[in-house]
Design a protein around this motif. Structure first.
Motif, PDB file in Angstrom:
ATOM      1  N   VAL A  71       0.838  -1.208   0.000  1.00 48.59           N
ATOM      2  CA  VAL A  71       0.000   0.000   0.000  1.00 48.59           C
ATOM      3  C   VAL A  71       0.867   1.250   0.000  1.00 48.59           C
ATOM      4  O   VAL A  71       0.608   2.219  -0.746  1.00 48.59           O
ATOM      5  CB  VAL A  71      -0.950  -0.011   1.219  1.00 48.59           C
ATOM      6  CG1 VAL A  71      -1.672   1.335   1.347  1.00 48.59           C
ATOM      7  CG2 VAL A  71      -1.956  -1.145   1.100  1.00 48.59           C
ATOM      8  N   PHE A  72       1.911   1.259   0.830  1.00 47.01           N
ATOM      9  CA  PHE A  72       2.778   2.427   0.937  1.00 47.01           C
ATOM     10  C   PHE A  72       3.458   2.733  -0.411  1.00 47.01           C
ATOM     11  O   PHE A  72       3.465   3.877  -0.881  1.00 47.01           O
ATOM     12  CB  PHE A  72       3.831   2.182   2.030  1.00 47.01           C
ATOM     13  CG  PHE A  72       4.525   3.432   2.470  1.00 47.01           C
ATOM     14  CD1 PHE A  72       4.029   4.191   3.518  1.00 47.01           C
ATOM     15  CD2 PHE A  72       5.688   3.852   1.833  1.00 47.01           C
ATOM     16  CE1 PHE A  72       4.672   5.358   3.909  1.00 47.01           C
ATOM     17  CE2 PHE A  72       6.324   5.007   2.222  1.00 47.01           C
ATOM     18  CZ  PHE A  72       5.825   5.767   3.265  1.00 47.01           C
ATOM     19  N   ILE A  73       4.044   1.692  -0.999  1.00 42.67           N
ATOM     20  CA  ILE A  73       4.729   1.876  -2.290  1.00 42.67           C
ATOM     21  C   ILE A  73       3.735   2.313  -3.368  1.00 42.67           C
ATOM     22  O   ILE A  73       4.015   3.203  -4.183  1.00 42.67           O
ATOM     23  CB  ILE A  73       5.456   0.580  -2.694  1.00 42.67           C
ATOM     24  CG1 ILE A  73       6.661   0.358  -1.789  1.00 42.67           C
ATOM     25  CG2 ILE A  73       5.892   0.624  -4.162  1.00 42.67           C
ATOM     26  CD1 ILE A  73       7.385  -0.954  -2.021  1.00 42.67           C
ATOM     27  N   SER A  74       2.546   1.728  -3.362  1.00 42.17           N
ATOM     28  CA  SER A  74       1.533   2.071  -4.362  1.00 42.17           C
ATOM     29  C   SER A  74       1.125   3.536  -4.246  1.00 42.17           C
ATOM     30  O   SER A  74       0.921   4.230  -5.256  1.00 42.17           O
ATOM     31  CB  SER A  74       0.308   1.166  -4.208  1.00 42.17           C
ATOM     32  OG  SER A  74       0.650  -0.190  -4.434  1.00 42.17           O
ATOM     33  N   LEU A  75       0.998   4.033  -2.981  1.00 38.96           N
ATOM     34  CA  LEU A  75       0.622   5.439  -2.781  1.00 38.96           C
ATOM     35  C   LEU A  75       1.701   6.386  -3.314  1.00 38.96           C
ATOM     36  O   LEU A  75       1.397   7.429  -3.905  1.00 38.96           O
ATOM     37  CB  LEU A  75       0.367   5.698  -1.292  1.00 38.96           C
ATOM     38  CG  LEU A  75      -0.936   5.125  -0.721  1.00 38.96           C
ATOM     39  CD1 LEU A  75      -0.986   5.318   0.793  1.00 38.96           C
ATOM     40  CD2 LEU A  75      -2.142   5.772  -1.392  1.00 38.96           C
ATOM     41  N   ILE A  76       2.966   6.033  -3.099  1.00 39.17           N
ATOM     42  CA  ILE A  76       4.054   6.875  -3.607  1.00 39.17           C
ATOM     43  C   ILE A  76       4.043   6.897  -5.145  1.00 39.17           C
ATOM     44  O   ILE A  76       4.173   7.961  -5.767  1.00 39.17           O
ATOM     45  CB  ILE A  76       5.419   6.379  -3.077  1.00 39.17           C
ATOM     46  CG1 ILE A  76       5.471   6.508  -1.548  1.00 39.17           C
ATOM     47  CG2 ILE A  76       6.556   7.145  -3.727  1.00 39.17           C
ATOM     48  CD1 ILE A  76       5.336   7.923  -1.038  1.00 39.17           C
ATOM     49  N   ALA A 110      11.164   5.508  -6.722  1.00 38.87           N
ATOM     50  CA  ALA A 110      12.200   4.725  -6.035  1.00 38.87           C
ATOM     51  C   ALA A 110      13.064   5.624  -5.161  1.00 38.87           C
ATOM     52  O   ALA A 110      13.406   5.280  -4.010  1.00 38.87           O
ATOM     53  CB  ALA A 110      13.059   3.990  -7.062  1.00 38.87           C
ATOM     54  N   PHE A 111      13.434   6.817  -5.726  1.00 37.93           N
ATOM     55  CA  PHE A 111      14.251   7.756  -4.958  1.00 37.93           C
ATOM     56  C   PHE A 111      13.494   8.247  -3.721  1.00 37.93           C
ATOM     57  O   PHE A 111      14.062   8.349  -2.617  1.00 37.93           O
ATOM     58  CB  PHE A 111      14.645   8.936  -5.842  1.00 37.93           C
ATOM     59  CG  PHE A 111      15.431   9.997  -5.124  1.00 37.93           C
ATOM     60  CD1 PHE A 111      16.790   9.843  -4.910  1.00 37.93           C
ATOM     61  CD2 PHE A 111      14.803  11.145  -4.642  1.00 37.93           C
ATOM     62  CE1 PHE A 111      17.515  10.811  -4.229  1.00 37.93           C
ATOM     63  CE2 PHE A 111      15.523  12.116  -3.968  1.00 37.93           C
ATOM     64  CZ  PHE A 111      16.882  11.954  -3.763  1.00 37.93           C
ATOM     65  N   SER A 112      12.207   8.541  -3.872  1.00 38.14           N
ATOM     66  CA  SER A 112      11.395   9.026  -2.744  1.00 38.14           C
ATOM     67  C   SER A 112      11.275   7.965  -1.661  1.00 38.14           C
ATOM     68  O   SER A 112      11.379   8.259  -0.450  1.00 38.14           O
ATOM     69  CB  SER A 112      10.001   9.434  -3.243  1.00 38.14           C
ATOM     70  OG  SER A 112      10.092  10.470  -4.200  1.00 38.14           O
ATOM     71  N   LEU A 113      11.051   6.728  -2.071  1.00 36.31           N
ATOM     72  CA  LEU A 113      10.941   5.627  -1.099  1.00 36.31           C
ATOM     73  C   LEU A 113      12.261   5.415  -0.360  1.00 36.31           C
ATOM     74  O   LEU A 113      12.276   5.168   0.869  1.00 36.31           O
ATOM     75  CB  LEU A 113      10.515   4.342  -1.808  1.00 36.31           C
ATOM     76  CG  LEU A 113       9.058   4.311  -2.292  1.00 36.31           C
ATOM     77  CD1 LEU A 113       8.844   3.165  -3.275  1.00 36.31           C
ATOM     78  CD2 LEU A 113       8.103   4.184  -1.100  1.00 36.31           C
ATOM     79  N   ALA A 114      13.369   5.533  -1.097  1.00 36.88           N
ATOM     80  CA  ALA A 114      14.683   5.395  -0.455  1.00 36.88           C
ATOM     81  C   ALA A 114      14.909   6.529   0.530  1.00 36.88           C
ATOM     82  O   ALA A 114      15.434   6.319   1.646  1.00 36.88           O
ATOM     83  CB  ALA A 114      15.780   5.377  -1.515  1.00 36.88           C
TER      84      ALA A 114
END
Length: 651
Positions: A71-76, A110-114
């Motif tokens: 869910v978290f990755i999907s929202l980003i 990917a950069f934002s999640l990192a």
């Protein structure tokens, strides 16, 4: 209620009332649906990445469980789709710009999640995501979204072109213009062509391909080389070849049953995505050996700018083009005079739309009525007259000679006299090659008009310069043979040619009118300017080539019938009489013919007799006097031939 609406809408999109699938009628996917599809792709990519990472024996962080991470990755990713507007373009028309948007969106996610993961680590000492996991996930997400768009694009292309007959073509040339057209063929959806390769005229390319298509060398074995590739046609791009080279290539290609197309340079395409609208079959007009005309615009501008110009026959094919060209030189006013009501009205609508800055007056009048024409000269300070009003159809005039005398001769007399009386600066008369050694009433009437204008110039004490321009058949004009042949071919034939050996000169309408304007700058008065008409064309060859260009075979698909010369028609048109003296001018395409002017009194006396006979519809006497005025007038294939026999016996 919403479910019922959804079912109705789905039925409208997917089915016709006759239960046939009509997916092709779906114009585009709504943006919200594109977002949902992309979000589903992100979820799918997440689980695929998780599956790959699980088989690598890596340890995941325990901050979030599997579903929370998803869910978290999907929202980003969902947020980045909004940021980069990846959903805005039509999937079926995806371009490199759309691909870059997806790539940036995946990289940014990917950069934002990192960054979030490391930010959380600074506060809590624990990381949320594995960096390799984020990189693999970004790559898989990008690949899946890209493949989805390629799949939709391919499916759409297949559906839209299903059942469409396509021509496999070679593009002539390997320059930038040719390659650009080849690229347009490759990426366009709704078009009738498949790129089969390119043709080099200079260099042989062995292993090099352009856009995945081979390059063929144009040599003596060219058509044998391309035979296995099932090529249907050749596309000529721009003006790479001169007309002679183009004709040789077209003749050879037609022998191989290949279709010939022409495409302008892609920078001149009005709509770069409209391949079918820009690649068209070569027309016979493109193959006539004409060369570009270079005008001295400064001289034309000098004698037209800020002056009142009268154009008679202004609604006709020649007159209307003169009006259009004159309009580009900022005249003070343009008077367009014609007796044809509907064509004059249509021309008015066109010109007021295309040239709102020009002052026009459209005059419905007949050149035979001097009093009506004089009203125009009285009310306007006319500087230049272009006299294009005339009857010109040879067989029709041969049967109705009175009308030709009244329009072509007396109408010219009226206009020439009024031009001299009201001190018009220049009077430019549009004549015809049929006036040279005429064999019909139409040509003789135009020659009589030339004689009167020359005589008036020779003995006039005014300042008006009387100039005559003479040229042959005009392509696309009313009654021209080429539109007539096209209509016959369209209707399945037969194509009718009057004689196997008949030849004619041809010129385009704009070309002829350009030279009329140019000749008007040269004349000092009394000259007949003759235009370089290029090479004469054998009409039988013209008919055969037009049939072949239509993809048909002469005498098999379309019959050619020789029907015999029409009344007054001759085999060979001439531009100069034997007595005329020809001098060059500063324009390479205009020659100056000087004929010996006759006495104005003698000419006027004969015209009075001719006019009186026309008034009484005494055709025989009228034509006999016309033969006196134009002694070289010898009727051919005409009811008036006996007048020549009688004249010879009297001599």
């Amino acid at each position: 209620m919403k479910w019922r609406y959804f079912k109705i809408r789905a039925r409208q999109i997917l089915w016709n009332e006759d239960n046939r699938v009509r997916i092709r009628n779906l114009n585009y996917l709504p943006r919200w649906l594109v977002l949902i599809i992309d979000l589903a792709t992100v979820v799918f990519s997440f689980f695929m990445t998780f599956f790959i990472a699980s088989n690598l024996n890596v340890s995941f962080y325990n901050v979030l469980n599997l579903w929370e991470e998803c869910v978290f990755i999907s929202l980003i990713y969902f947020s980045s789709f909004f940021l980069f507007s990846t959903y805005a373009g039509l999937i079926r028309h995806s371009t490199f710009v759309d691909i870059f948007k997806i790539a940036f969106s995946c990289g940014f996610s990917a950069f934002s999640l990192a960054a979030i993961s490391y930010g959380y680590y600074l506060f809590s000492g624990s990381k949320i995501f594995l960096i390799p996991f984020l990189i693999i996930n970004a790559v898989i997400t990008f690949a899946c979204m890209l493949m989805l768009r390629i799949l939709v694009k391919s499916l759409y292309s297949y559906m839209t072109n299903m059942g469409r007959k396509k021509h496999r073509v070679l593009i002539l040339g390997v320059n930038d213009d040719a390659i650009a057209v080849g690229e347009a063929l490759s990426i366009s959806d709704r078009q009738n062509f498949v790129l089969g390769g390119f043709v080099s005229f200079k260099k042989r390319y062995q292993k090099i391909k352009i856009q995945g298509a081979p390059i063929f060398k144009y040599d003596e074995h060219f058509f044998e080389t391309i035979a296995p590739y099932k090529i249907n046609g050749l596309v000529m791009v721009g003006d790479q070849m001169n007309v002679s080279e183009k004709n040789r290539l077209v003749d050879l290609a037609l022998e191989q049953n290949l279709r010939i197309y022409h495409a302008p340079s892609i920078t001149k395409w009005e709509n770069e995505s409209d391949v079918n609208g820009n690649i068209k079959e070569v027309q016979i007009e493109d193959l006539l050996e004409r060369h570009p005309i270079n005008l001295d615009d400064s001289q034309i501008h000098h004698y037209i700018n800020n002056k009142t110009i009268l154009i008679t026959g202004g609604a006709g094919s020649i007159g209307s083009e003169i009006v259009r060209q004159v309009s580009h030189y900022q005249p003070k006013k343009v008077l367009v005079l014609d007796q044809a009501e509907s064509p004059l009205h249509n021309l008015e609508l066109e010109l007021r739309k295309d040239h709102p800055e020009v002052s026009y007056e459209f005059i419905l009048a007949d050149v035979r009525k001097k009093s009506r024409i004089e009203e125009v000269f009285k009310s306007e300070s006319i500087a230049v007259v272009f006299h294009a009003a005339a009857y010109k159809h040879v067989p029709l005039i041969e049967r109705n000679p009175t009308e030709a005398v009244q329009v072509n001769i007396l109408g010219t007399v009226n206009l020439a006299d009024l031009s001299a009386e009201y001190r018009v600066d220049r009077f430019v008369m549009v004549s015809t090659d049929k006036a040279v050694n005429p064999t019909n009433v139409m040509g003789a009437s135009k020659r009589a008009a030339e004689i009167y204008v020359q005589s008036l110039m020779n003995e006039s004490e005014g300042d008006t310069k009387f100039i005559t321009t003479r040229f042959g058949n005009v392509l696309g004009s009313n009654g021209s043979v080429i539109p007539y042949f096209k209509e016959q071919i369209k209707n399945g034939g037969p194509v009718t040619v009057t004689h196997e050996n008949i030849i004619r000169y041809f010129m385009t309408i704009p070309e002829a009118c350009q030279l009329v304007l140019q000749a008007g700058t040269m004349g000092q008065g009394g000259e007949v300017f003759v235009f370089d008409m290029g090479k004469p064309v054998r009409i039988m060859d013209l008919a055969r080539k037009m049939i072949k260009l239509s993809g048909l075979e002469p005498d098999r698909d379309i019959k050619i019938s020789v029907i015999g010369l029409r009344p007054g028609e001759k085999l060979y048109e001439e531009l100069l009489s034997n007595e005329a003296t020809t001098l060059p001018t500063h324009h390479s395409k205009i020659l100056r013919a000087i004929d010996h002017a006759q006495s104005l009194e003698h000419v006027m006396n004969l015209i009075i007799e001719i006019a009186a006979a026309a008034e009484q519809s005494n055709d025989i006497f009228m034509i006999s006097k016309l033969k006196v005025l134009v002694p070289e007038f010898k009727s051919e294939n005409s009811v008036y031939e006996f007048l020549d026999i009688r004249t010879n016996s009297e001599d």
